[in-house]
Motif scaffolding. Sequence first.
Motif, PDB file in Angstrom:
ATOM      1  N   THR A  17       0.886  -1.180   0.000  1.00  0.00           N
ATOM      2  CA  THR A  17       0.000   0.000   0.000  1.00  0.00           C
ATOM      3  C   THR A  17       0.912   1.214   0.000  1.00  0.00           C
ATOM      4  O   THR A  17       1.362   1.678   1.038  1.00  0.00           O
ATOM      5  CB  THR A  17      -0.923   0.005   1.226  1.00  0.00           C
ATOM      6  N   GLN A  18       1.195   1.711  -1.178  1.00  0.00           N
ATOM      7  CA  GLN A  18       2.220   2.745  -1.317  1.00  0.00           C
ATOM      8  C   GLN A  18       1.725   4.139  -0.970  1.00  0.00           C
ATOM      9  O   GLN A  18       2.490   5.010  -0.598  1.00  0.00           O
ATOM     10  CB  GLN A  18       2.774   2.731  -2.747  1.00  0.00           C
ATOM     11  N   GLU A  19       0.434   4.370  -1.089  1.00  0.00           N
ATOM     12  CA  GLU A  19      -0.130   5.682  -0.776  1.00  0.00           C
ATOM     13  C   GLU A  19      -1.159   5.550   0.319  1.00  0.00           C
ATOM     14  O   GLU A  19      -1.738   4.477   0.548  1.00  0.00           O
ATOM     15  CB  GLU A  19      -0.763   6.304  -2.033  1.00  0.00           C
ATOM     16  N   THR A  20      -1.386   6.658   1.033  1.00  0.00           N
ATOM     17  CA  THR A  20      -2.363   6.639   2.117  1.00  0.00           C
ATOM     18  C   THR A  20      -3.766   6.507   1.544  1.00  0.00           C
ATOM     19  O   THR A  20      -4.060   6.994   0.452  1.00  0.00           O
ATOM     20  CB  THR A  20      -2.270   7.929   2.954  1.00  0.00           C
ATOM     21  N   PRO A  21      -4.662   5.849   2.274  1.00  0.00           N
ATOM     22  CA  PRO A  21      -6.031   5.695   1.785  1.00  0.00           C
ATOM     23  C   PRO A  21      -6.762   7.038   1.744  1.00  0.00           C
ATOM     24  O   PRO A  21      -6.407   7.979   2.451  1.00  0.00           O
ATOM     25  CB  PRO A  21      -6.669   4.755   2.813  1.00  0.00           C
ATOM     26  N   GLU A  22      -7.774   7.120   0.910  1.00  0.00           N
ATOM     27  CA  GLU A  22      -8.567   8.349   0.791  1.00  0.00           C
ATOM     28  C   GLU A  22     -10.009   8.056   1.166  1.00  0.00           C
ATOM     29  O   GLU A  22     -10.653   7.162   0.606  1.00  0.00           O
ATOM     30  CB  GLU A  22      -8.500   8.891  -0.633  1.00  0.00           C
ATOM     31  N   LEU A  23     -10.509   8.814   2.150  1.00  0.00           N
ATOM     32  CA  LEU A  23     -11.889   8.657   2.595  1.00  0.00           C
ATOM     33  C   LEU A  23     -12.820   9.416   1.661  1.00  0.00           C
ATOM     34  O   LEU A  23     -12.594  10.590   1.351  1.00  0.00           O
ATOM     35  CB  LEU A  23     -12.033   9.178   4.031  1.00  0.00           C
ATOM     36  N   ILE A  24     -13.879   8.762   1.230  1.00  0.00           N
ATOM     37  CA  ILE A  24     -14.871   9.378   0.359  1.00  0.00           C
ATOM     38  C   ILE A  24     -16.212   9.339   1.095  1.00  0.00           C
ATOM     39  O   ILE A  24     -16.741   8.259   1.379  1.00  0.00           O
ATOM     40  CB  ILE A  24     -14.981   8.641  -0.986  1.00  0.00           C
ATOM     41  N   LEU A  25     -16.730  10.520   1.440  1.00  0.00           N
ATOM     42  CA  LEU A  25     -17.964  10.596   2.210  1.00  0.00           C
ATOM     43  C   LEU A  25     -19.159  10.856   1.319  1.00  0.00           C
ATOM     44  O   LEU A  25     -19.069  11.541   0.305  1.00  0.00           O
ATOM     45  CB  LEU A  25     -17.871  11.713   3.260  1.00  0.00           C
ATOM     46  N   ASP A  26     -20.265  10.297   1.737  1.00  0.00           N
ATOM     47  CA  ASP A  26     -21.553  10.595   1.144  1.00  0.00           C
ATOM     48  C   ASP A  26     -22.514  10.761   2.318  1.00  0.00           C
ATOM     49  O   ASP A  26     -22.171  10.451   3.449  1.00  0.00           O
ATOM     50  CB  ASP A  26     -22.002   9.461   0.206  1.00  0.00           C
ATOM     51  N   GLN A  27     -23.697  11.279   2.051  1.00  0.00           N
ATOM     52  CA  GLN A  27     -24.643  11.495   3.132  1.00  0.00           C
ATOM     53  C   GLN A  27     -24.987  10.151   3.784  1.00  0.00           C
ATOM     54  O   GLN A  27     -25.694   9.329   3.222  1.00  0.00           O
ATOM     55  CB  GLN A  27     -25.912  12.156   2.602  1.00  0.00           C
ATOM     56  N   GLY A  28     -24.438   9.902   4.965  1.00  0.00           N
ATOM     57  CA  GLY A  28     -24.766   8.688   5.712  1.00  0.00           C
ATOM     58  C   GLY A  28     -23.900   7.483   5.407  1.00  0.00           C
ATOM     59  O   GLY A  28     -24.044   6.447   6.055  1.00  0.00           O
ATOM     60  N   SER A  29     -22.991   7.565   4.450  1.00  0.00           N
ATOM     61  CA  SER A  29     -22.146   6.413   4.122  1.00  0.00           C
ATOM     62  C   SER A  29     -20.744   6.872   3.765  1.00  0.00           C
ATOM     63  O   SER A  29     -20.512   8.048   3.498  1.00  0.00           O
ATOM     64  CB  SER A  29     -22.752   5.597   2.967  1.00  0.00           C
ATOM     65  N   ALA A  30     -19.809   5.923   3.771  1.00  0.00           N
ATOM     66  CA  ALA A  30     -18.415   6.274   3.478  1.00  0.00           C
ATOM     67  C   ALA A  30     -17.717   5.101   2.805  1.00  0.00           C
ATOM     68  O   ALA A  30     -18.048   3.939   3.034  1.00  0.00           O
ATOM     69  CB  ALA A  30     -17.683   6.644   4.764  1.00  0.00           C
ATOM     70  N   LYS A  31     -16.745   5.443   1.968  1.00  0.00           N
ATOM     71  CA  LYS A  31     -15.870   4.457   1.348  1.00  0.00           C
ATOM     72  C   LYS A  31     -14.430   4.903   1.511  1.00  0.00           C
ATOM     73  O   LYS A  31     -14.158   6.091   1.713  1.00  0.00           O
ATOM     74  CB  LYS A  31     -16.201   4.290  -0.141  1.00  0.00           C
ATOM     75  N   VAL A  32     -13.532   3.951   1.438  1.00  0.00           N
ATOM     76  CA  VAL A  32     -12.107   4.243   1.457  1.00  0.00           C
ATOM     77  C   VAL A  32     -11.518   3.767   0.142  1.00  0.00           C
ATOM     78  O   VAL A  32     -11.684   2.598  -0.237  1.00  0.00           O
ATOM     79  CB  VAL A  32     -11.403   3.567   2.648  1.00  0.00           C
ATOM     80  N   ALA A  83     -20.622   8.298  22.968  1.00  0.00           N
ATOM     81  CA  ALA A  83     -20.693   9.129  21.761  1.00  0.00           C
ATOM     82  C   ALA A  83     -21.564   8.459  20.702  1.00  0.00           C
ATOM     83  O   ALA A  83     -21.779   7.245  20.713  1.00  0.00           O
ATOM     84  CB  ALA A  83     -19.294   9.368  21.207  1.00  0.00           C
ATOM     85  N   SER A  84     -22.045   9.281  19.803  1.00  0.00           N
ATOM     86  CA  SER A  84     -22.734   8.802  18.615  1.00  0.00           C
ATOM     87  C   SER A  84     -22.088   9.493  17.416  1.00  0.00           C
ATOM     88  O   SER A  84     -21.271  10.400  17.584  1.00  0.00           O
ATOM     89  CB  SER A  84     -24.228   9.133  18.702  1.00  0.00           C
ATOM     90  N   TRP A  85     -22.416   9.082  16.224  1.00  0.00           N
ATOM     91  CA  TRP A  85     -21.781   9.645  15.043  1.00  0.00           C
ATOM     92  C   TRP A  85     -22.782   9.718  13.900  1.00  0.00           C
ATOM     93  O   TRP A  85     -23.807   9.030  13.882  1.00  0.00           O
ATOM     94  CB  TRP A  85     -20.576   8.801  14.598  1.00  0.00           C
ATOM     95  N   SER A  86     -22.468  10.561  12.939  1.00  0.00           N
ATOM     96  CA  SER A  86     -23.222  10.625  11.689  1.00  0.00           C
ATOM     97  C   SER A  86     -22.294  11.193  10.619  1.00  0.00           C
ATOM     98  O   SER A  86     -21.242  11.756  10.930  1.00  0.00           O
ATOM     99  CB  SER A  86     -24.478  11.491  11.847  1.00  0.00           C
ATOM    100  N   LEU A  87     -22.682  11.033   9.387  1.00  0.00           N
ATOM    101  CA  LEU A  87     -21.880  11.511   8.265  1.00  0.00           C
ATOM    102  C   LEU A  87     -22.703  12.468   7.415  1.00  0.00           C
ATOM    103  O   LEU A  87     -23.873  12.218   7.133  1.00  0.00           O
ATOM    104  CB  LEU A  87     -21.408  10.348   7.392  1.00  0.00           C
ATOM    105  N   THR A  88     -22.079  13.572   7.036  1.00  0.00           N
ATOM    106  CA  THR A  88     -22.660  14.434   6.026  1.00  0.00           C
ATOM    107  C   THR A  88     -21.870  14.195   4.739  1.00  0.00           C
ATOM    108  O   THR A  88     -20.998  13.328   4.683  1.00  0.00           O
ATOM    109  CB  THR A  88     -22.584  15.915   6.438  1.00  0.00           C
ATOM    110  N   LYS A  89     -22.117  14.992   3.729  1.00  0.00           N
ATOM    111  CA  LYS A  89     -21.416  14.804   2.456  1.00  0.00           C
ATOM    112  C   LYS A  89     -19.956  15.228   2.532  1.00  0.00           C
ATOM    113  O   LYS A  89     -19.164  14.896   1.646  1.00  0.00           O
ATOM    114  CB  LYS A  89     -22.116  15.587   1.347  1.00  0.00           C
ATOM    115  N   ASP A  90     -19.584  15.960   3.618  1.00  0.00           N
ATOM    116  CA  ASP A  90     -18.212  16.461   3.690  1.00  0.00           C
ATOM    117  C   ASP A  90     -17.619  16.456   5.089  1.00  0.00           C
ATOM    118  O   ASP A  90     -16.601  17.085   5.338  1.00  0.00           O
ATOM    119  CB  ASP A  90     -18.145  17.891   3.125  1.00  0.00           C
ATOM    120  N   ALA A  91     -18.255  15.741   6.035  1.00  0.00           N
ATOM    121  CA  ALA A  91     -17.745  15.789   7.405  1.00  0.00           C
ATOM    122  C   ALA A  91     -18.232  14.595   8.214  1.00  0.00           C
ATOM    123  O   ALA A  91     -19.245  13.964   7.899  1.00  0.00           O
ATOM    124  CB  ALA A  91     -18.173  17.085   8.091  1.00  0.00           C
TER     125      ALA A  91
END
Length: 475
Positions: free
Chosen positions: A342-357, A459-467
């Motif tokens: 894994t030569q480069e650091t992973p990139e987090l991709i957010l969407d409203q309520g979900s996330a991918k790396v 704690a609890s958590w949630s995802l927006t499109k950018d945070a």
Amino acid sequence: MAGSRTFTLLCGLLAATLVKATLNPPAVLSLGSEVIRERLTQELKNHDAINILQQLPLLSAMREEPVGGIPILGSLVNSVLNYIIWLKVTSANILQLQVEPSADGQELVVKVPLDMVAGFNTPLVKSIVEIHMETEAQAIIRVETSKRDGRHLVLNDCSNSHGSLRISLLYKLSFLVNSLANKVMSLLVPALPKLVKSQLCPVIEAAFEDMRADLLRLVRMPISLGSDHLEFDLLSPDIKSNVIQLNLGAKLLDSQGNVTNWFNKAAVSLTTPTLDSTPFSLTVRQDVVNAAIAALLPPEELIVLLDYVLPELARRLKSSIKVISEKAASQLGRTQIVKILTQETPELILDQGSAKVAQLIVLEVFATNEVRRPFFTLGIEASLEAQFYTKDDQLMLNLNEISSDRIHLMNSGIGLFNPELLKDITTEILASVLLPNENGKLRSGILLSMVKALGFEAASWSLTKDALVVTPASS
């Protein structure tokens, strides 16, 4: 000349764009009125505000209170007070504080209701005459700007709330004593508000300063990320309706304490959700969350003796390679090696309520552990489902469902071939080797000390499109 004018025009357009761009902070800590009220209440307890009320010098304040500059009235006051042996507060309570937005929504009005009983002793009666006193201190929290401190929170304009004073006799005695008590209460009407301002307001102001300093310490608490850690710091505060919003900068530090990444205000989007009934929220910008995950998952190299560790996958890999080259497949020995980088650091991709790396991975296959050159080198653009969850005050992350979105043949010692032929088997190898390894590194989670420091257990958590948004868990 035309080129010069074009350059000037472009510079002007760029400057106008930058002026219009909204610079958002790396993180925002939003504190609702409930948190402010509870913390200020605790600081008032720490400053022994009740004891201050119990020590109010009522008698001396009544003596010092001018009576319109009329000598005869002054004599009457003294004649009344001559019948008082002592006068003091016998019990005092601070009722629940109120924190409300001002009319323009740019300030917070803090109301401190006071409930006191004062007693005085007079030769006219053997028992203590008790007076019930209710009043309210009021102060304003606002944002001010100075050369030394920049934008900062202050509490000022502290005084007795207009129209909040109520004084009454707890129980009636003889006509003569009641008449004396009424005169004492009339003298307390102008004296008590001045005592609140001179004696209690400095305590309220000191309690607020300590609350502000405590919030700053809380904000700066390091967040451990493996051997690295993340730190926030205050950029500027804002007041929006009944919420204090602390705009935070961030920095990532390595194990030696050296800053490896700074995060400041930038022209990137940041959706800060409204608090509504939530006591507080910590909204962290996507690039900061991404850096935190990258700190937990640094670039690395994994080497696997596939036939020993995963014999079924080794057999299927051999079958897949046989489709490309029978000669190469026949050379695969028991010590065949799969190397994953894994030569480069992973990139987090957010969407409203979900996330991918998203991750860039290099995969190489060696016939045995003795050969130096691989059969081939594949570049894989992989994506993984990122699942956030919480355990008490820890934020956890688990990666699932890895998929190879694109595969590139970077190098081949067995001739050119379509790398898509190896898509299924390489994806399964990544799911069996890389995924457990990365989840093992993520298993410790991220301790959010801020949650318990603000008085909440989980704690609890949630995802927006950018945070990523952290809030206290509902009970």
